[in-house]
Scaffold this motif. Structure first.
Motif, PDB file in Angstrom:
ATOM      1  N   SER A 119     -58.068  25.726   5.767  1.00  0.00           N
ATOM      2  CA  SER A 119     -58.072  27.412   5.846  1.00  0.00           C
ATOM      3  C   SER A 119     -58.123  27.836   4.191  1.00  0.00           C
ATOM      4  N   GLU A 120     -57.736  27.120   3.371  1.00  0.00           N
ATOM      5  CA  GLU A 120     -57.656  27.466   1.972  1.00  0.00           C
ATOM      6  C   GLU A 120     -59.329  27.231   1.680  1.00  0.00           C
ATOM      7  N   GLU A 121     -59.647  26.024   1.993  1.00  0.00           N
ATOM      8  CA  GLU A 121     -61.068  25.674   1.509  1.00  0.00           C
ATOM      9  C   GLU A 121     -62.059  26.944   2.100  1.00  0.00           C
ATOM     10  N   GLU A 122     -61.788  27.134   3.283  1.00  0.00           N
ATOM     11  CA  GLU A 122     -62.751  27.873   4.066  1.00  0.00           C
ATOM     12  C   GLU A 122     -62.768  29.303   3.254  1.00  0.00           C
ATOM     13  N   ALA A 123     -61.678  29.706   2.842  1.00  0.00           N
ATOM     14  CA  ALA A 123     -61.478  31.173   2.250  1.00  0.00           C
ATOM     15  C   ALA A 123     -62.377  30.911   0.898  1.00  0.00           C
ATOM     16  N   LEU A 124     -62.137  29.991   0.143  1.00  0.00           N
ATOM     17  CA  LEU A 124     -62.725  29.864  -1.062  1.00  0.00           C
ATOM     18  C   LEU A 124     -64.300  29.695  -0.903  1.00  0.00           C
ATOM     19  N   GLN A 125     -64.939  29.068  -0.053  1.00  0.00           N
ATOM     20  CA  GLN A 125     -66.516  28.705   0.386  1.00  0.00           C
ATOM     21  C   GLN A 125     -66.768  30.224   0.883  1.00  0.00           C
ATOM     22  N   ASN A 126     -65.964  30.809   1.478  1.00  0.00           N
ATOM     23  CA  ASN A 126     -66.795  32.242   1.913  1.00  0.00           C
ATOM     24  C   ASN A 126     -66.827  33.140   0.926  1.00  0.00           C
ATOM     25  N   ALA A 127     -65.692  32.924   0.143  1.00  0.00           N
ATOM     26  CA  ALA A 127     -65.704  33.935  -1.252  1.00  0.00           C
ATOM     27  C   ALA A 127     -66.918  33.577  -2.132  1.00  0.00           C
ATOM     28  N   VAL A 128     -67.296  32.424  -2.283  1.00  0.00           N
ATOM     29  CA  VAL A 128     -68.434  31.929  -3.036  1.00  0.00           C
ATOM     30  C   VAL A 128     -69.834  32.471  -2.303  1.00  0.00           C
ATOM     31  N   ALA A 129     -69.925  32.274  -1.275  1.00  0.00           N
ATOM     32  CA  ALA A 129     -71.050  32.939  -0.354  1.00  0.00           C
ATOM     33  C   ALA A 129     -70.898  34.368  -0.574  1.00  0.00           C
ATOM     34  N   ARG A 130     -69.788  34.923  -0.332  1.00  0.00           N
ATOM     35  CA  ARG A 130     -70.067  36.547  -0.596  1.00  0.00           C
ATOM     36  C   ARG A 130     -70.356  36.911  -2.027  1.00  0.00           C
ATOM     37  N   LEU A 131     -69.830  36.247  -3.102  1.00  0.00           N
ATOM     38  CA  LEU A 131     -70.363  36.441  -4.542  1.00  0.00           C
ATOM     39  C   LEU A 131     -72.002  36.428  -4.668  1.00  0.00           C
ATOM     40  N   VAL A 132     -72.249  35.115  -4.118  1.00  0.00           N
ATOM     41  CA  VAL A 132     -74.009  34.818  -4.391  1.00  0.00           C
ATOM     42  C   VAL A 132     -74.578  35.939  -3.672  1.00  0.00           C
ATOM     43  N   GLU A 133     -74.177  36.319  -2.245  1.00  0.00           N
ATOM     44  CA  GLU A 133     -75.006  37.247  -1.641  1.00  0.00           C
ATOM     45  C   GLU A 133     -74.951  38.665  -2.453  1.00  0.00           C
ATOM     46  N   THR A 134     -73.757  38.973  -2.947  1.00  0.00           N
ATOM     47  CA  THR A 134     -73.703  40.394  -3.694  1.00  0.00           C
ATOM     48  C   THR A 134     -74.500  40.237  -4.930  1.00  0.00           C
ATOM     49  N   THR A 135     -74.595  39.225  -5.806  1.00  0.00           N
ATOM     50  CA  THR A 135     -75.265  38.976  -6.779  1.00  0.00           C
ATOM     51  C   THR A 135     -76.971  39.262  -6.644  1.00  0.00           C
ATOM     52  N   LEU A 136     -77.132  38.533  -5.656  1.00  0.00           N
ATOM     53  CA  LEU A 136     -78.492  38.829  -5.215  1.00  0.00           C
ATOM     54  C   LEU A 136     -79.078  40.069  -4.959  1.00  0.00           C
ATOM     55  N   VAL A 137     -78.334  40.980  -4.074  1.00  0.00           N
ATOM     56  CA  VAL A 137     -78.597  42.078  -3.614  1.00  0.00           C
ATOM     57  C   VAL A 137     -78.448  43.152  -4.573  1.00  0.00           C
ATOM     58  N   GLN A 138     -77.362  42.901  -5.343  1.00  0.00           N
ATOM     59  CA  GLN A 138     -76.795  44.041  -5.986  1.00  0.00           C
ATOM     60  C   GLN A 138     -77.306  43.960  -7.555  1.00  0.00           C
ATOM     61  N   GLN A 139     -77.539  42.951  -7.978  1.00  0.00           N
ATOM     62  CA  GLN A 139     -77.685  42.475  -9.446  1.00  0.00           C
ATOM     63  C   GLN A 139     -79.191  41.933  -9.621  1.00  0.00           C
ATOM     64  N   PRO A 140     -80.187  42.808  -9.431  1.00  0.00           N
ATOM     65  CA  PRO A 140     -81.611  42.461  -9.418  1.00  0.00           C
ATOM     66  C   PRO A 140     -81.928  41.693 -10.758  1.00  0.00           C
ATOM     67  N   GLN A 141     -81.416  42.161 -11.857  1.00  0.00           N
ATOM     68  CA  GLN A 141     -81.654  41.536 -13.050  1.00  0.00           C
ATOM     69  C   GLN A 141     -81.534  40.096 -13.395  1.00  0.00           C
ATOM     70  N   VAL A 142     -80.443  39.618 -12.440  1.00  0.00           N
ATOM     71  CA  VAL A 142     -80.110  38.063 -12.682  1.00  0.00           C
ATOM     72  C   VAL A 142     -80.419  37.510 -11.125  1.00  0.00           C
ATOM     73  N   ALA A 143     -80.947  38.043 -10.196  1.00  0.00           N
ATOM     74  CA  ALA A 143     -81.126  37.333  -8.850  1.00  0.00           C
ATOM     75  C   ALA A 143     -82.017  36.146  -9.237  1.00  0.00           C
ATOM     76  N   GLY A 144     -82.961  36.121 -10.033  1.00  0.00           N
ATOM     77  CA  GLY A 144     -83.752  35.230 -10.015  1.00  0.00           C
ATOM     78  C   GLY A 144     -83.274  33.892 -10.670  1.00  0.00           C
TER      79      GLY A 144
END
Length: 1086
Positions: A846-871
């Motif tokens: 459960s702890e690992e799943e929470a960590l993995q989901n947090a990583v995935a969410r941060l990557v997604e947020t960065t790609l969508v909300q931060q175009p200057q660093v998405a590439g």
């Protein structure tokens, strides 16, 4: 050397400190000389005994593991001389006190040297001394060294020596000296703790001699032989440790062991310490091997009876009624009764947890009813209530049926003539509140009036326990029960505080704590009643302060803060209570001179509660409170309120060199309070105050040391996020600095060496760090999402590697949890612990799943909300995701996350990862399709990922890549469609078919593709979009180009169309059905 030792023994601190520095400098600069001098003093016949003993202590510390620098610095000849001197001293006529230090030194050196293959003659030397030395003290010392070395080295290193060790110990158990026999028994039990299941068979024949030896010592101890009592205690103590470490040693003799120990427990003529150790050993065996113990017929009930008798035997009755009335905590459990009485009470709980069963529950219920029906001896109902109190939790389901009768019995016990019975009845009611769901809601009508009546009990301790239980009774209550009783409870508790016999300090503290609990759980509707506290508690605070009772002051202050929450801002202002209350707390605040003062935490907590209630009206008190809070949190040398600098300096995190101290619990609490201030005062907090708070918080988040409490980073980040919402916060600059500090913190967490995983404290620290990592990533994602205009600092370039490191850590922990969960052995202890291991593995997952989901969410947020660093993010994360996806050693969840990560990058238009991803996706499909039984969730994810790459047009596979891989894609998708996969994989098949149709664009003949798809129709997964589109397109092709349908596939296509039209499916609407019918008609006419 003699002069230095003499100085070290001086009572004068200055002299002793100087000598310690001199010794330490000598050990660093001239270790050979110092060690040689210590050995000389120890061997000098005319040396001062105190100096000799101190020399032995220093020498022992020099060879300890914590001082490897000294031993390693010695020249080989000095090491050899030291070993020879120690052996000579141990086998010579050396005083017992000094021999003990020498034993420890030899054991420490021996463990290291044998492991390194350097002191191979130590074990033969010890064996010779054990067999031939005429001094029993020397023989016993050699056995203790052998025991210590064996325990430290373990089975692997000693594998070739175990037969020799067993022979030495077997012979020593027959030694004429009791001390030697005891040392041999202790050594056997210590070795049994560390040997494996096969090797332990070598030592199990020694169990019977040990039990015979123990029996003889116990018999002698019953005749007041104090030495025999000591020897028996040593053996029983070691037996407990062996039960906890490796219970399999006892499993062939379980019945004999338990029966013998039960006789000791029941023997009133036996010394109490031996009865207590026998009980401890029985409980340890029961906890380690419950199934084995449960098979011993009738033992569980016999043990229950024995422990209840101990409760009856060791409960104390006051000599006079006056003493009973004056009971405080100290006189309630006095003298030797404390150990046995408390051990028996706790033993009931441990027995219930270890051997929980319906038959045991029935035996407990019968014993409780029998005891409560005994009206002649107060100890019987007292013991029955103790039994009920200690065992109800483990038998909750069974006792729930009889709960109404038990509650009635407990209420009646509160009026029993003897205070011990009344007090246990009150405690049992409190325990039931914890053990049974909705107990307050169901039984408040019976219990609360009885507890209120007990507040007036003539025995202060009974009244004090009633106050505690009332507080527990309403803790967490959300159904309005507190409000219904608020006035009588408030009146009763305040009345108790006014009793003249409330003298024991703990009684007052418990009553105030109960008041705090009741107030915290009441609704604002009780605010006008709670205002009465402001009339009473300030006086109580004054009295407690005048008497120097600082802990009591802290509890009163906490209660005042809680009362403010339900009294509310309007009433506080209407009563004109704000200023007097603030002045009162301020006077306490100014009187605090030390951070260790027990008043400071409740005081700060109360300031936080007041800020939440008063909001902008609290602002005038911030100059009083804030400096103290910041000083407890600050980790930089920068002063509060300085202009410039802080998080505004170059928009970057303060340099780690500014960190001036380690963070502690007080920092954690201060960060929580700063978060509350930011939330309560977000509309009115001045800009300079925001600057001051932010300057303190951000260095905590990005503190450079890995030794920092992970919770402190999280709380500081949460407070920073709350600060971002303040109107006066310069959001872009502060958000940028916040992202920088968080990015700096991520690599510092979860970095514990692999070999530390065996250490419980290190494992706990790693778990807390993983939880903290998850929280940091979530807050960082929230920040980037809510403030897309944030200027990402240069340090963000390290973020992808930090995130991938998080996933690698997660993978490692998942693998370890799986290994621990799947490891199995034939012994009782492993099978008994199986369910506990599964729980641990589930929790880790459960702890690992929470960590993995947090990583995935941060990557997604960065790609969508931060175009200057998405590439740059995609370019850095792509190879990392590839690495995760194709490493077979990773758990399925991590491999799936790697594949899903690639898919996510593709969906966000990151075409730069297509070229390297394609062969990886195809290889995953090829391997897993070759063995469908081994296919995991990564299979489905790889199919979906590959299909999405084919379908995303400009964001998907470039034409040149599609041309390059078209045959491999066709083969992979063919393999997927040829599998007869379970229904949950139907989505993957539909997605594969849809992706295949994309090959039309690179010249694949429709007939070839359709011929592959038709045998798999219809698709019945729950992803209606892919299935609907594939069905529609295939039948459309059949209608417009019937020649592409081979003769063998016509019947199959007709069957699929019929099934789709006649079966209710979520992805076939009326229009599609009409189209299918028409298409089916075309097919039928072929």
């Amino acid at each position: 050397m003699e002069a230095l030792l003499h100085s070290l023994l001086q009572p004068d601190n200055a002299v002793r400190s100087g000598a310690e520095r001199q010794l330490e400098e000598g050990l660093r600069a001239r270790p050979d000389e110092i060690v040689g001098e210590l050995a000389r003093v120890m061997q000098a016949p005319t040396a001062d005994p105190s100096a000799v003993h101190l020399s032995s202590v220093i020498l022992r510390k020099c060879v300890d593991r914590s001082r490897t620098d000294v031993w390693d610095a010695l020249m080989p000849q000095t090491q050899e001389a030291c070993k020879a001197n120690l052996i000579a001293l141990m086998t010579g006529n050396t005083p017992e006190l000094i021999r003990t230090q020498i034993e420890l030194a030899i054991a420490k050196i021996g463990t290291r040297s044998i492991a390194e293959g350097k002191w191979n003659d130590l074990l033969p030397s010890l064996a010779a001394s054990i067999a031939n030395d005429t001094n029993p003290g020397v023989r016993a010392s050699c056995l203790e060294i052998l025991s210590e070395i064996s325990s430290d080295l373990g089975t692997t290193t000693l594998s070739g020596q175990l037969q020799t060790v067993q022979g030495i110990l077997s012979a020593s158990l027959q030694d004429p000296a009791p001390k030697v026999r005891t040392a041999a028994a202790e050594a056997v039990l210590n070795v049994a703790c560390i040997v494996d299941n096969e090797s332990i068979k070598l030592f199990q024949p020694l169990f019977t001699p040990i039990m015979n030896l123990l029996s003889s010592f116990i018999q002698a101890a019953k005749a007041d032989d104090s030495s025999a009592e000591d020897f028996a205690s040593i053996i029983l103590d070691s037996m407990v440790l062996t039960a906890e470490a490796n219970v399999i040693f006892y499993t062939p003799f379980c019945k004999e062991l338990l029966s013998a120990l039960l006789l000791v427990i029941d023997d009133g003529s036996c010394p109490e310490i031996l009865r207590g150790l026998a009980l401890e050993c029985v409980l340890a065996v029961s906890e380690a091997a419950p199934k084995r113990v449960a098979k011993v017929k009738g033992f569980t009930v016999k043990l229950l009876d024995s422990i209840v008798r101990l409760v009856e035997e060791f409960v104390e009755e006051g000599d006079t009624q006056e003493e009973v009335k004056a009971w405080g905590m100290e006189s309630f459990t006095v003298g030797e009764c404390l150990s046995m009485y408390d051990s028996a009470r706790y033993g009931l709980q441990r027995l219930s947890a270890a051997l929980e069963s319906k038959s045991l529950a029935q035996a407990i219920e019968k014993k409780v009813r029998d005891g409560l029906s005994n009206g002649n001896d107060w100890k019987k109902p007292h013991a029955a209530l103790v039994l009920l109190c200690q065992t109800a939790e483990e038998h909750e389901k069974y006792f729930a049926k009889a709960l109404p009768q038990f509650v009635q019995i407990l209420v009646q016990s509160l009026s029993h003539p003897h205070p011990f019975v009344r007090i246990t009845g009150v405690e049992c009611l409190g325990q039931f509140v914890e053990d049974f769901d909705d107990f307050t809601a169901k039984y408040h009508a019976q219990a609360v009036p009885a507890l209120l009546n007990s507040l007036n009990d003539p025995t202060p301790r009974v009244a004090g326990c009633a106050a505690v239980t009332l507080g527990d009774f309403f803790n967490g209550s959300e159904d309005g029960t507190v409000d219904a009783y608020f006035l009588p409870v408030l009146t009763g508790l305040l009345g108790f505080l006014s009793r003249p016999d409330r003298t024991p300090l703990w009684l007052q503290e418990e009553a105030i704590e109960a008041l705090d609990s009741v107030v915290l759980n009441a609704s604002p509707d009780c605010g006008h009643l709670a205002a009465k506290l402001y009339e009473v508690l300030p006086d109580e605070l004054g009295k407690a302060g005048a008497q120097g009772r600082l802990k009591l002051c802290g509890k009163i202050i906490a209660c005042l803060g809680s009362a403010a929450q339900i009294v509310g801002r309007e009433q506080l202002l209407a009563l004109k209570a704000v200023e007097p209350l603030a002045n009162l707390l301020g006077s306490v605040h100014r009187s605090i001179a030390s951070s260790e003062d027990p008043r400071i935490e409740p005081l700060l907590e109360s300031w936080g509660k007041l800020s939440s209630v008063l909001e902008e009206h609290f602002l005038p008190f911030m100059p009083l409170v804030l400096p103290v809070v910041l000083s407890r949190a600050r980790v930089t040398e920068q002063s509060v309120g300085s202009s410039g600098g802080g998080f505004f300096s170059s928009g970057e995190l303060l340099a780690p060199s500014n960190v001036s101290k380690e963070l502690s619990h007080e920092t954690l609490q201060a960060c929580k309070l700063l978060c509350r201030f930011a939330e309560s005062l977000h509309t009115c907090l001045p800009g300079q105050t925001v600057r001051d708070i932010g300057t303190v918080l951000l260095p905590i988040v990005g503190h450079a040391t890995t030794g920092l409490q992970p919770d402190a980073r999280v709380e500081a980040l949460r407070a920073s996020f709350a600060l971002l919402a303040c109107q006066a916060c310069p959001k872009p600059e502060f958000a940028s600095a916040m992202v920088a500090s968080t990015t700096a913190a991520i690599p510092l967490l979860g970095r514990i060496p692999d070999d530390a995983e065996e250490d419980a404290d290190a494992k706990d620290k790693l778990t807390r760090e993983v939880t903290a990592l998850t929280s940091l990533l979530k807050v960082l994602a929230q920040t980037l999402f809510k403030y897309p205009g944030v200027v990402l600092p240069q340090s963000v370039k390290d973020l992808p590697e930090a995130l991938l490191a998080c996933l690698e850590l997660s993978a490692k922990r998942q693998l370890r949890a799986q290994e621990e969960g799947s490891s199995d052995s034939d012994d009782d202890s492993s099978s008994e612990a199986g369910s506990e291991d599964e729980e641990s593995a589930d929790e880790a997952e459960s702890e690992e799943e929470a960590l993995q989901n947090a990583v995935a969410r941060l990557v997604e947020t960065t790609l969508v909300q931060q175009p200057q660093v998405a590439g740059s993010m995609a370019s850095a994360m792509g190879p990392g995701f590839l690495r995760l996806a194709q490493t077979e050693a990773h758990p399925d969840g991590i491999r799936q996350l790697g594949i899903a990560g690639l898919e996510s990058l593709l969906m966000k238009g990151r075409t730069e990862v297509v070229q390297p991803s394609m062969p990886v996706m195809l290889e995953i499909l090829r391997k897993q399709c070759s063995d469908a039984e081994e296919a995991d969730e990564g299979f489905t994810c790889a199919v979906l990922g590959l299909s999405r790459m084919l379908l995303e047009g400009d964001a998907g596979v470039p034409p040149e890549a599609l041309q390059q891989y078209k045959e491999q894609i066709f083969e992979a998708m063919s393999a997927v469609l040829s599998l007869r996969v379970p229904r949950e994989w139907e989505n993957a098949a539909a997605s594969a078919a849809r992706g295949l149709m994309q090959l039309f664009t690179v010249g694949f003949a429709p007939a070839r593709v359709v011929a592959l798809i038709v045998p798999s129709l219809p698709f019945e997964g729950d992803d209606c979009e892919d299935a609907r589109l594939v069905h529609a397109q295939v039948f459309s092709i059949a209608k417009s180009s019937p020649a592409v349908i081979s003769d063998s596939n016509r019947a199959l296509l007709m069957t699929a169309a019929t099934k789709l039209v006649t079966t209710k499916t979520q992805y076939v609407d009326d229009n599609t059905k009409a189209m299918l019918k028409k298409s089916a008609g075309v097919v039928k006419s072929f």
